[in-house]
Design a protein around this motif. Structure first.
Motif, short mmCIF file in Angstrom:
data_model
loop_
_atom_site.label_atom_id
_atom_site.label_comp_id
_atom_site.label_asym_id
_atom_site.label_seq_id
_atom_site.Cartn_x
_atom_site.Cartn_y
_atom_site.Cartn_z
N ASN A 103 -8.40 -11.75 11.09
CA ASN A 103 -9.66 -12.20 11.68
C ASN A 103 -9.43 -13.10 12.90
N HIS A 104 -8.16 -13.34 13.25
CA HIS A 104 -7.87 -14.12 14.46
C HIS A 104 -8.45 -13.39 15.66
N ARG A 105 -9.07 -14.14 16.56
CA ARG A 105 -9.79 -13.52 17.67
C ARG A 105 -8.90 -12.62 18.53
N LYS A 106 -7.64 -12.98 18.69
CA LYS A 106 -6.74 -12.16 19.50
C LYS A 106 -6.32 -10.89 18.75
N VAL A 107 -6.23 -10.99 17.44
CA VAL A 107 -5.88 -9.81 16.62
C VAL A 107 -7.06 -8.83 16.61
N GLU B 39 -27.58 -18.52 18.12
CA GLU B 39 -26.47 -19.45 17.91
C GLU B 39 -25.14 -18.75 18.20
N VAL B 40 -24.59 -19.01 19.36
CA VAL B 40 -23.30 -18.46 19.76
C VAL B 40 -22.23 -19.52 19.53
N THR B 41 -21.17 -19.16 18.80
CA THR B 41 -20.08 -20.08 18.53
C THR B 41 -18.78 -19.54 19.12
N LEU B 42 -17.79 -20.40 19.27
CA LEU B 42 -16.51 -19.98 19.83
C LEU B 42 -15.85 -18.91 18.97
N SER B 43 -16.06 -18.99 17.66
CA SER B 43 -15.45 -18.01 16.76
C SER B 43 -16.07 -16.62 16.90
N ASP B 44 -17.24 -16.54 17.56
CA ASP B 44 -17.89 -15.24 17.77
C ASP B 44 -17.30 -14.48 18.95
N LEU B 45 -16.52 -15.17 19.80
CA LEU B 45 -16.05 -14.59 21.05
C LEU B 45 -14.70 -13.89 20.89
N VAL B 46 -14.63 -12.66 21.38
CA VAL B 46 -13.40 -11.87 21.30
C VAL B 46 -13.07 -11.33 22.69
N PRO B 47 -11.83 -11.49 23.17
CA PRO B 47 -11.47 -10.94 24.49
C PRO B 47 -11.67 -9.43 24.52
N ASP B 48 -12.24 -8.91 25.59
CA ASP B 48 -12.45 -7.47 25.73
C ASP B 48 -11.50 -6.94 26.81
N HIS B 49 -10.33 -6.50 26.37
CA HIS B 49 -9.31 -6.05 27.31
C HIS B 49 -9.69 -4.72 27.97
#
Length: 231
Positions: free
Chosen positions: A112-116, A205-215
């Motif tokens: 569940n890590h955002r980078k993974v 409600e947007v949180t930092l944990s909701d954000l995922v890099p879109d490569h």
């Protein structure tokens, strides 16, 4: 005591700097894996799995740094509120708390890590494109051109082309990473929730944990920029 606490603070700053470099490294790993996925002929390139294992190791280290920094900050806060002599027990206290916390960390939670999550989404996107490849290459080029024309590369906050786009896992909207992070932190300091800046979105409600890099989107933006520069 002030000098000792100052030294601790300096160490945490250094750790955060290392963590930023680690984040950049994970983005590079994802980019290499995407290259492998796009260049594969038949079957899954084993290098992709190697890249994933490397990313998981980086994510594990990133998570441990987060835990360590949190523990040190909590411990130093306790010390400043008590007697100066408690500073002498800081090292053992941090070591004990970190060992206990580290033992509770789950390997499965790394998924569940955002980078993974971003890695898996990016590779899946490459595979989906390969499976839908038309026999006529001219048709493919035309489809890509249409897709690029329709894609919205503009950040709803900056109103400029995104450089490092992140996707909101909840509402699937995209933003420039630095812009949305700044907005979230500002709202948090004012003790307010950050709502999605996209007009008409109901995500309140947007949180930092909701954000995922879109490569994948980042590559599209870079490709369009290169084409624009050649004109």
């Amino acid at each position: 005591m002030s000098l000792s606490l100052s030294a601790v603070h300096g160490t945490l700053v250094s750790l955060k700097s290392c963590q930023a470099d680690l984040s950049t490294g994970m983005d590079i790993v994802t980019s290499v894996a995407m290259d492998l996925a796009e260049d594969q002929d038949e079957g899954r390139n084993p290098g992709i799995d190697e890249m994933k294992e490397l990313l998981l190791e980086c994510a594990k280290l990133d998570r441990e740094i987060d835990c360590f920094v949190d523990i040190v900050q909590q411990s130093t806060a306790d010390i400043t509120a008590q007697q100066p002599e408690t500073m002498f027990g800081l090292s053992s206290k941090v070591k004990e708390r970190f060992s206990e916390t580290k033992a509770r960390l789950s390997e499965s939670d790394l998924q569940n890590h955002r980078k993974v999550v971003a890695f898996k989404d990016s590779i899946m996107s490459c595979f989906d494109q390969d499976s839908q490849e038309p026999e006529n290459m001219e048709e493919l080029d035309e489809d890509i051109a249409v897709t690029q024309t329709q894609a919205n590369f503009t950040c709803p906050l900056t109103q400029e082309h995104m450089i490092n786009p992140v996707k909101n896992k909840i509402c699937n909207h995209h933003y420039e990473e630095t812009a949305i992070r700044s907005l979230i932190e500002t709202r948090k300091k004012n003790k307010k929730k950050c709502f999605c800046p996209v007009v008409g979105c109901g995500n309140m409600e947007v949180t930092l944990s909701d954000l995922v890099p879109d490569h994948s989107l980042k590559r599209q933006i870079q490709k369009e920029q290169r084409q624009s520069d050649r004109k």
